[in-house]
Design a protein around this motif. Structure first.
Motif, PDB file in Angstrom:
ATOM      1  N   CYS A  22       0.836  -1.215   0.000  1.00  0.00           N
ATOM      2  CA  CYS A  22       0.000   0.000   0.000  1.00  0.00           C
ATOM      3  C   CYS A  22       0.867   1.259   0.000  1.00  0.00           C
ATOM      4  O   CYS A  22       0.550   2.239  -0.684  1.00  0.00           O
ATOM      5  CB  CYS A  22      -0.940  -0.005   1.197  1.00  0.00           C
ATOM      6  N   LYS A  23       1.956   1.228   0.737  1.00  0.00           N
ATOM      7  CA  LYS A  23       2.858   2.390   0.789  1.00  0.00           C
ATOM      8  C   LYS A  23       3.493   2.629  -0.577  1.00  0.00           C
ATOM      9  O   LYS A  23       3.535   3.764  -1.066  1.00  0.00           O
ATOM     10  CB  LYS A  23       3.927   2.170   1.851  1.00  0.00           C
ATOM     11  N   THR A  24       3.976   1.571  -1.213  1.00  0.00           N
ATOM     12  CA  THR A  24       4.574   1.686  -2.547  1.00  0.00           C
ATOM     13  C   THR A  24       3.559   2.242  -3.549  1.00  0.00           C
ATOM     14  O   THR A  24       3.919   2.998  -4.451  1.00  0.00           O
ATOM     15  CB  THR A  24       5.097   0.316  -3.023  1.00  0.00           C
ATOM     16  N   SER A  25       2.294   1.899  -3.373  1.00  0.00           N
ATOM     17  CA  SER A  25       1.234   2.376  -4.268  1.00  0.00           C
ATOM     18  C   SER A  25       0.753   3.778  -3.909  1.00  0.00           C
ATOM     19  O   SER A  25      -0.160   4.292  -4.548  1.00  0.00           O
ATOM     20  CB  SER A  25       0.053   1.405  -4.242  1.00  0.00           C
ATOM     21  N   GLY A  26       1.335   4.373  -2.860  1.00  0.00           N
ATOM     22  CA  GLY A  26       0.956   5.727  -2.460  1.00  0.00           C
ATOM     23  C   GLY A  26      -0.367   5.820  -1.731  1.00  0.00           C
ATOM     24  O   GLY A  26      -1.004   6.879  -1.713  1.00  0.00           O
ATOM     25  N   LEU A  27      -0.782   4.731  -1.098  1.00  0.00           N
ATOM     26  CA  LEU A  27      -2.097   4.694  -0.454  1.00  0.00           C
ATOM     27  C   LEU A  27      -2.064   4.821   1.064  1.00  0.00           C
ATOM     28  O   LEU A  27      -3.098   4.729   1.708  1.00  0.00           O
ATOM     29  CB  LEU A  27      -2.804   3.389  -0.841  1.00  0.00           C
ATOM     30  N   ILE A  28      -0.888   5.010   1.639  1.00  0.00           N
ATOM     31  CA  ILE A  28      -0.779   5.103   3.098  1.00  0.00           C
ATOM     32  C   ILE A  28      -0.860   6.560   3.517  1.00  0.00           C
ATOM     33  O   ILE A  28      -0.245   7.442   2.924  1.00  0.00           O
ATOM     34  CB  ILE A  28       0.539   4.475   3.593  1.00  0.00           C
ATOM     35  N   THR A  29      -1.630   6.785   4.560  1.00  0.00           N
ATOM     36  CA  THR A  29      -1.759   8.109   5.155  1.00  0.00           C
ATOM     37  C   THR A  29      -1.517   7.991   6.657  1.00  0.00           C
ATOM     38  O   THR A  29      -1.619   6.907   7.227  1.00  0.00           O
ATOM     39  CB  THR A  29      -3.151   8.708   4.867  1.00  0.00           C
ATOM     40  N   LEU A  30      -1.213   9.100   7.288  1.00  0.00           N
ATOM     41  CA  LEU A  30      -1.053   9.125   8.741  1.00  0.00           C
ATOM     42  C   LEU A  30      -2.335   9.590   9.420  1.00  0.00           C
ATOM     43  O   LEU A  30      -2.374   9.731  10.631  1.00  0.00           O
ATOM     44  CB  LEU A  30       0.122  10.039   9.120  1.00  0.00           C
ATOM     45  N   ARG A  31      -3.369   9.789   8.639  1.00  0.00           N
ATOM     46  CA  ARG A  31      -4.640  10.290   9.153  1.00  0.00           C
ATOM     47  C   ARG A  31      -5.674   9.169   9.156  1.00  0.00           C
ATOM     48  O   ARG A  31      -6.024   8.631   8.109  1.00  0.00           O
ATOM     49  CB  ARG A  31      -5.108  11.429   8.250  1.00  0.00           C
ATOM     50  N   LEU A  99       3.867  -3.328  19.668  1.00  0.00           N
ATOM     51  CA  LEU A  99       3.328  -2.917  18.378  1.00  0.00           C
ATOM     52  C   LEU A  99       3.487  -1.416  18.170  1.00  0.00           C
ATOM     53  O   LEU A  99       3.186  -0.629  19.064  1.00  0.00           O
ATOM     54  CB  LEU A  99       1.849  -3.286  18.291  1.00  0.00           C
ATOM     55  N   ARG A 100       3.932  -1.032  16.972  1.00  0.00           N
ATOM     56  CA  ARG A 100       4.031   0.394  16.652  1.00  0.00           C
ATOM     57  C   ARG A 100       3.171   0.681  15.440  1.00  0.00           C
ATOM     58  O   ARG A 100       3.097  -0.106  14.496  1.00  0.00           O
ATOM     59  CB  ARG A 100       5.470   0.810  16.412  1.00  0.00           C
ATOM     60  N   LEU A 101       2.503   1.803  15.472  1.00  0.00           N
ATOM     61  CA  LEU A 101       1.604   2.205  14.403  1.00  0.00           C
ATOM     62  C   LEU A 101       2.400   2.618  13.169  1.00  0.00           C
ATOM     63  O   LEU A 101       3.330   3.423  13.264  1.00  0.00           O
ATOM     64  CB  LEU A 101       0.728   3.363  14.891  1.00  0.00           C
ATOM     65  N   LEU A 102       2.026   2.060  12.004  1.00  0.00           N
ATOM     66  CA  LEU A 102       2.693   2.388  10.755  1.00  0.00           C
ATOM     67  C   LEU A 102       1.897   3.402   9.930  1.00  0.00           C
ATOM     68  O   LEU A 102       2.464   4.323   9.361  1.00  0.00           O
ATOM     69  CB  LEU A 102       2.905   1.120   9.914  1.00  0.00           C
ATOM     70  N   GLY A 103       0.597   3.201   9.832  1.00  0.00           N
ATOM     71  CA  GLY A 103      -0.221   4.102   9.028  1.00  0.00           C
ATOM     72  C   GLY A 103      -1.572   3.488   8.711  1.00  0.00           C
ATOM     73  O   GLY A 103      -1.933   2.426   9.227  1.00  0.00           O
ATOM     74  N   PHE A 104      -2.282   4.166   7.809  1.00  0.00           N
ATOM     75  CA  PHE A 104      -3.660   3.801   7.473  1.00  0.00           C
ATOM     76  C   PHE A 104      -3.828   3.731   5.966  1.00  0.00           C
ATOM     77  O   PHE A 104      -3.206   4.489   5.224  1.00  0.00           O
ATOM     78  CB  PHE A 104      -4.631   4.847   8.013  1.00  0.00           C
ATOM     79  N   MET A 105      -4.720   2.860   5.519  1.00  0.00           N
ATOM     80  CA  MET A 105      -5.101   2.800   4.120  1.00  0.00           C
ATOM     81  C   MET A 105      -6.610   2.897   4.072  1.00  0.00           C
ATOM     82  O   MET A 105      -7.314   2.077   4.671  1.00  0.00           O
ATOM     83  CB  MET A 105      -4.630   1.499   3.466  1.00  0.00           C
ATOM     84  N   SER A 106      -7.091   3.928   3.384  1.00  0.00           N
ATOM     85  CA  SER A 106      -8.535   4.135   3.280  1.00  0.00           C
ATOM     86  C   SER A 106      -8.979   4.014   1.834  1.00  0.00           C
ATOM     87  O   SER A 106      -8.754   4.926   1.044  1.00  0.00           O
ATOM     88  CB  SER A 106      -8.925   5.507   3.831  1.00  0.00           C
ATOM     89  N   PRO A 107      -9.607   2.920   1.475  1.00  0.00           N
ATOM     90  CA  PRO A 107     -10.075   2.774   0.087  1.00  0.00           C
ATOM     91  C   PRO A 107     -11.146   3.794  -0.268  1.00  0.00           C
ATOM     92  O   PRO A 107     -11.420   4.021  -1.425  1.00  0.00           O
ATOM     93  CB  PRO A 107     -10.636   1.341   0.038  1.00  0.00           C
ATOM     94  N   PHE A 108     -11.738   4.447   0.707  1.00  0.00           N
ATOM     95  CA  PHE A 108     -12.780   5.433   0.442  1.00  0.00           C
ATOM     96  C   PHE A 108     -12.223   6.724  -0.135  1.00  0.00           C
ATOM     97  O   PHE A 108     -12.962   7.554  -0.618  1.00  0.00           O
ATOM     98  CB  PHE A 108     -13.573   5.716   1.719  1.00  0.00           C
ATOM     99  N   GLU A 109     -10.902   6.908  -0.065  1.00  0.00           N
ATOM    100  CA  GLU A 109     -10.286   8.119  -0.589  1.00  0.00           C
ATOM    101  C   GLU A 109      -9.767   7.917  -2.010  1.00  0.00           C
ATOM    102  O   GLU A 109      -9.210   8.821  -2.596  1.00  0.00           O
ATOM    103  CB  GLU A 109      -9.135   8.567   0.315  1.00  0.00           C
ATOM    104  N   TRP A 110      -9.907   6.731  -2.582  1.00  0.00           N
ATOM    105  CA  TRP A 110      -9.380   6.489  -3.926  1.00  0.00           C
ATOM    106  C   TRP A 110     -10.234   7.189  -4.955  1.00  0.00           C
ATOM    107  O   TRP A 110     -11.365   7.263  -4.985  1.00  0.00           O
ATOM    108  CB  TRP A 110      -9.335   5.017  -4.230  1.00  0.00           C
TER     109      TRP A 110
END
Length: 110
Positions: A22-31, A99-110
């Motif tokens: 997801c990160k490589t595809s540019g889909l990770i956010t910190l929000r 566990l450490r938080l890495l990020g979020f992927m929201s398919p609703f923002e695509w």
């Protein structure tokens, strides 16, 4: 390409590998957004944990998670959980024990 096909391509049984795709595809956010998938990693290992964001309250996000425990006494108890539970997690990034938080992927923002 339909969104479900793209999600199926990106997500694997490995949480860390899914995050990296997801990160490589540019889909990770910190929000965090309601409905987003959150990704966490155990220290710097290839192991992780994921779940779905159900609510956001300032620097806390509420989740639904599998393979977890409602009131774990240790990180091991939490990782070797016995069900699916609602949890509250802090919006904190960076190195930390367990566990450490890495990020979020929201398919609703695509």
């Amino acid at each position: 390409k339909p969104i479900l096909d793209e999600i199926a391509r990106l997500l694997t049984p490995s949480v860390v590998q899914s995050y990296n795709h997801c990160k490589t595809s540019g889909l990770i956010t910190l929000r965090p957004l309601v409905g987003a998938i959150f990704f966490m990693q155990k220290d710097k290992s290839p192991y992780g944990h994921a779940g779905i964001v159900t609510e956001v309250r300032g620097d806390v996000f509420l989740t639904i998670e599998g393979n977890t425990s409602p009131n774990p006494k240790t990180a091991d108890d939490d990782r070797e959980g016995d069900g699916i539970f609602d949890k509250a997690r802090f919006l904190r990034f960076g190195a930390r024990p367990g566990l450490r938080l890495l990020g979020f992927m929201s398919p609703f923002e695509w």
